[in-house]
Design a protein around this motif. Structure first.
Motif, PDB file in Angstrom:
ATOM      1  N   LEU A  55       0.836  -1.201   0.000  1.00 34.43           N
ATOM      2  CA  LEU A  55       0.000   0.000   0.000  1.00 34.43           C
ATOM      3  C   LEU A  55       0.869   1.249   0.000  1.00 34.43           C
ATOM      4  O   LEU A  55       1.986   1.234   0.539  1.00 34.43           O
ATOM      5  N   GLY A  58       2.339   2.083   3.236  1.00 32.01           N
ATOM      6  CA  GLY A  58       2.059   0.966   4.121  1.00 32.01           C
ATOM      7  C   GLY A  58       3.315   0.237   4.550  1.00 32.01           C
ATOM      8  O   GLY A  58       4.333   0.236   3.841  1.00 32.01           O
ATOM      9  N   TYR A  64      -2.813  -2.801   6.534  1.00 31.29           N
ATOM     10  CA  TYR A  64      -3.801  -3.462   5.686  1.00 31.29           C
ATOM     11  C   TYR A  64      -5.114  -3.662   6.425  1.00 31.29           C
ATOM     12  O   TYR A  64      -6.185  -3.595   5.821  1.00 31.29           O
ATOM     13  N   TYR A  67      -6.941  -0.595   5.974  1.00 26.61           N
ATOM     14  CA  TYR A  67      -7.403  -0.437   4.592  1.00 26.61           C
ATOM     15  C   TYR A  67      -8.597  -1.332   4.284  1.00 26.61           C
ATOM     16  O   TYR A  67      -9.570  -0.898   3.642  1.00 26.61           O
ATOM     17  N   VAL A 196      -7.333  -3.975  -2.915  1.00 20.02           N
ATOM     18  CA  VAL A 196      -6.098  -3.315  -3.371  1.00 20.02           C
ATOM     19  C   VAL A 196      -6.494  -2.026  -4.076  1.00 20.02           C
ATOM     20  O   VAL A 196      -7.596  -1.927  -4.624  1.00 20.02           O
TER      21      VAL A 196
END
Length: 262
Positions: A55, A58, A64, A67, A196
């Motif tokens: 990311l 990230g 994650y 996210y 994603v």
């Protein structure tokens, strides 16, 4: 009593009926909640380390989790909505709807009861999934306005997908078909910004992801929970939800007027 009062009373009766069905058959509710929780655990603990590092900015699993959690909430809404198609198809094929037509009740209350019951079930499912995400370490930076925005967009999406699945259930012709027809609602989030960023996809797939309903809804929810301005995504999300709701409601009303037991 006015016509609207009668309709509200009859809708409340149908709501109680559908809530009792959910209580009587808890396995379906557990499955509807369990599937998003399983997705959350799978993507965070199996793929989260690698995907989180990919990311922008990230570093790993924790990023994650932040996210993907809003996307899992959207999937929860879709999961509950899909079950409505089964309930509606069951009523349509077993002749219950025709029986209701012979009774002195507001005809609209039959579908309204299904929709409101699904919204109640959605609220419970979202609360459970959010609680699991919090236990895993998810923390939202939303302001008060952000929380209201998040609740609002989840409610709009739930209403849109529920009416869509009501129509799909009436059109299905059998419970088996109704259980399969809405499956695209679980596939579309995978072709969106749910797991994603769309920038990481190939050009053609990115175009599809950026121009389908789930992406602006997910991006809006993610922005609200992160305390950011969703910008134009908010208006795209509202527009998609309103469009789906209006078209699905009209379709469901038309099908309901013609449905017969098979």
């Amino acid at each position: 009593m006015t016509t609207m009062t009668y309709a509200a009373r009859d809708s409340a009766t149908m709501l109680r009926r559908n809530l009792r069905h959910m209580v009587r058959y808890p396995s379906l509710t557990l499955m509807l909640v369990g599937q998003p929780v399983l997705f959350l655990l799978l993507f965070v603990y199996v793929f989260g380390g690698t995907l989180g590092a990919g990311l922008p900015g990230g570093t790993g699993r924790a990023d994650y989790l932040t996210y993907v959690s809003p996307a899992i909430l959207i999937i929860t809404v879709a999961s509950v909505a899909m079950s409505v198609a089964i309930y509606v198809a069951k009523d349509a094929t077993e002749g219950i709807i025709d029986r209701f037509r012979t009774m002195s009740i507001a005809k609209s209350s039959v579908l309204t009861g299904h929709v409101v019951a699904a919204l109640v079930q959605t609220a419970l499912a979202v609360a459970v999934v959010l609680a699991v995400a919090l236990l895993l370490g998810y923390r939202a930076d939303a302001t008060t306005a952000g929380w209201f925005g998040a609740i609002g967009i989840l409610a709009l999406l739930a209403l849109a997908l529920t009416w869509l699945c009501v129509a799909l259930g009436l059109a299905a012709g059998s419970v088996e078909t109704a259980s399969n027809t809405p499956m695209f609602l679980m596939i579309l989030p995978f072709i969106s910004s749910a797991f994603v960023p769309t920038e990481s996809m190939s050009t053609g797939l990115a175009w599809v992801a950026e121009n389908q309903p789930f992406t602006p809804v997910i991006d809006t929810l993610r922005a609200c929970l992160e305390g950011r301005d969703p910008g134009s995504d908010l208006w795209w999300a509202i527009g998609w939800c309103v469009l789906i709701t209006v078209l699905s409601y009209a379709w469901a009303r038309r099908l309901f007027a013609r449905v017969r037991a098979v």
